[in-house]
Write a protein that holds these residues in place. Structure first.
Motif, mmCIF file in Angstrom:
data_model
loop_
_atom_site.group_PDB
_atom_site.id
_atom_site.type_symbol
_atom_site.label_atom_id
_atom_site.label_comp_id
_atom_site.label_asym_id
_atom_site.label_seq_id
_atom_site.Cartn_x
_atom_site.Cartn_y
_atom_site.Cartn_z
ATOM 1 N N ASN A 32 24.148 22.201 -7.021
ATOM 2 C CA ASN A 32 22.897 22.117 -7.783
ATOM 3 C C ASN A 32 23.165 22.308 -9.280
ATOM 4 N N ALA A 33 23.988 23.283 -9.624
ATOM 5 C CA ALA A 33 24.319 23.515 -11.037
ATOM 6 C C ALA A 33 25.026 22.296 -11.637
ATOM 7 N N LEU A 34 25.952 21.720 -10.889
ATOM 8 C CA LEU A 34 26.674 20.537 -11.379
ATOM 9 C C LEU A 34 25.736 19.349 -11.559
ATOM 10 N N GLU A 35 24.796 19.179 -10.655
ATOM 11 C CA GLU A 35 23.844 18.075 -10.770
ATOM 12 C C GLU A 35 22.937 18.248 -11.981
ATOM 13 N N ILE A 36 22.542 19.477 -12.264
ATOM 14 C CA ILE A 36 21.733 19.731 -13.464
ATOM 15 C C ILE A 36 22.534 19.368 -14.707
ATOM 16 N N MET A 37 23.791 19.794 -14.747
ATOM 17 C CA MET A 37 24.638 19.458 -15.896
ATOM 18 C C MET A 37 24.804 17.950 -16.034
ATOM 19 N N GLN A 38 25.022 17.280 -14.916
ATOM 20 C CA GLN A 38 25.262 15.833 -14.949
ATOM 21 C C GLN A 38 24.030 15.083 -15.439
ATOM 22 N N ALA A 45 28.014 11.448 -20.423
ATOM 23 C CA ALA A 45 28.742 10.183 -20.273
ATOM 24 C C ALA A 45 30.237 10.334 -20.547
ATOM 25 N N LYS A 46 30.647 11.432 -21.154
ATOM 26 C CA LYS A 46 32.052 11.642 -21.501
ATOM 27 C C LYS A 46 32.863 12.287 -20.385
ATOM 28 N N ILE A 47 32.197 12.623 -19.285
ATOM 29 C CA ILE A 47 32.827 13.405 -18.214
ATOM 30 C C ILE A 47 33.014 12.545 -16.959
ATOM 31 N N ASP A 48 34.166 12.703 -16.312
ATOM 32 C CA ASP A 48 34.382 12.092 -14.997
ATOM 33 C C ASP A 48 33.822 13.069 -13.964
ATOM 34 N N TRP A 49 32.559 12.864 -13.594
ATOM 35 C CA TRP A 49 31.847 13.822 -12.756
ATOM 36 C C TRP A 49 32.420 13.931 -11.348
ATOM 37 N N ASN A 50 32.970 12.853 -10.830
ATOM 38 C CA ASN A 50 33.595 12.945 -9.496
ATOM 39 C C ASN A 50 34.770 13.914 -9.519
ATOM 40 N N GLN A 51 35.587 13.817 -10.558
ATOM 41 C CA GLN A 51 36.736 14.711 -10.690
ATOM 42 C C GLN A 51 36.271 16.147 -10.942
ATOM 43 N N VAL A 52 35.274 16.321 -11.807
ATOM 44 C CA VAL A 52 34.761 17.659 -12.112
ATOM 45 C C VAL A 52 34.207 18.313 -10.850
ATOM 46 N N LEU A 77 30.830 23.865 -18.069
ATOM 47 C CA LEU A 77 30.015 23.791 -19.282
ATOM 48 C C LEU A 77 30.894 23.693 -20.528
ATOM 49 N N ALA A 78 32.000 24.426 -20.551
ATOM 50 C CA ALA A 78 32.921 24.356 -21.689
ATOM 51 C C ALA A 78 33.530 22.961 -21.817
ATOM 52 N N SER A 79 33.765 22.316 -20.677
ATOM 53 C CA SER A 79 34.360 20.969 -20.719
ATOM 54 C C SER A 79 33.389 19.930 -21.275
ATOM 55 N N LEU A 80 32.103 20.254 -21.325
ATOM 56 C CA LEU A 80 31.123 19.336 -21.904
ATOM 57 C C LEU A 80 31.261 19.254 -23.426
ATOM 58 N N GLU A 81 31.861 20.291 -24.003
ATOM 59 C CA GLU A 81 32.119 20.348 -25.447
ATOM 60 C C GLU A 81 30.875 20.063 -26.276
ATOM 61 N N ASP A 82 29.804 20.752 -25.960
ATOM 62 C CA ASP A 82 28.617 20.654 -26.800
ATOM 63 C C ASP A 82 28.115 22.054 -27.142
ATOM 64 N N HIS A 84 25.038 22.896 -26.961
ATOM 65 C CA HIS A 84 23.705 23.008 -26.378
ATOM 66 C C HIS A 84 23.693 23.662 -25.006
ATOM 67 N N SER A 85 24.820 23.691 -24.345
ATOM 68 C CA SER A 85 24.860 24.143 -22.954
ATOM 69 C C SER A 85 25.527 25.511 -22.858
ATOM 70 N N ASN A 86 24.904 26.381 -22.067
ATOM 71 C CA ASN A 86 25.477 27.695 -21.825
ATOM 72 C C ASN A 86 24.972 28.205 -20.489
ATOM 73 N N PHE A 87 25.640 29.208 -19.977
ATOM 74 C CA PHE A 87 25.251 29.804 -18.705
ATOM 75 C C PHE A 87 25.010 31.283 -18.917
ATOM 76 N N TYR A 88 23.879 31.743 -18.422
ATOM 77 C CA TYR A 88 23.546 33.163 -18.494
ATOM 78 C C TYR A 88 23.288 33.669 -17.089
ATOM 79 N N PRO A 89 24.020 34.691 -16.662
ATOM 80 C CA PRO A 89 23.796 35.228 -15.320
ATOM 81 C C PRO A 89 22.392 35.820 -15.206
ATOM 82 N N PRO A 90 21.854 35.873 -14.006
ATOM 83 C CA PRO A 90 20.471 36.328 -13.801
ATOM 84 C C PRO A 90 20.165 37.699 -14.401
ATOM 85 N N GLU A 91 21.115 38.627 -14.329
ATOM 86 C CA GLU A 91 20.824 39.964 -14.866
ATOM 87 C C GLU A 91 20.663 39.953 -16.379
ATOM 88 N N LEU A 92 21.367 39.068 -17.080
ATOM 89 C CA LEU A 92 21.208 38.950 -18.527
ATOM 90 C C LEU A 92 19.856 38.321 -18.855
#
Length: 112
Positions: A32-38, A45-52, A77-82, A84-92
């Motif tokens: 689910n997280a990967l699909e949201i990123m994709q 468009a810069k990412i090979d999503w099958n490989q990721v 998310l780091a491989s997206l090199e933007d 705009h994207s970050n991940f925050y764990p639920p407790e944060l």
């Protein structure tokens, strides 16, 4: 004796089902997280999503709890090199939410 054996077998089966269900929920969480990123990333468009996806699922194969997938998600998310994207764990997120509630302003995402 037979009843005891049946009870023991049922307990073992019950625990096995829980383990498989937990593994499935970890995999579902990561997918689910990967699909949201994709779908949402500005650099999608810069990412090979099958490989990721293959690499992420392989890295998550030993995960015991969803929290074990957090470094994998951060790595993707780091491989997206933007910027705009970050991940925050639920407790944060929860602590930020409580902080906003304590000080009075609405969360930025709740602004209308």
């Amino acid at each position: 004796m037979k009843k005891l054996l049946i009870v023991v077998i049922l307990i073992i089966l019950s625990n096995s089902i829980k383990i498989f269900a937990q593994t499935d929920s970890i995999k579902s969480y990561l997918i689910n997280a990967l699909e949201i990123m994709q779908t949402k990333s500005v650099n999608k468009a810069k990412i090979d999503w099958n490989q990721v996806k293959r690499k992420a699922l392989m890295n998550a194969s030993n995960s015991k709890i969803i929290r074990d997938t957090y470094p994998i998600i951060k790595g993707v998310l780091a491989s997206l090199e933007d910027a705009h994207s970050n991940f925050y764990p639920p407790e944060l997120v929860r602590s930020y939410t409580l902080g906003y509630r304590a000080t009075g302003p609405n969360l930025p995402c709740n602004q209308k």
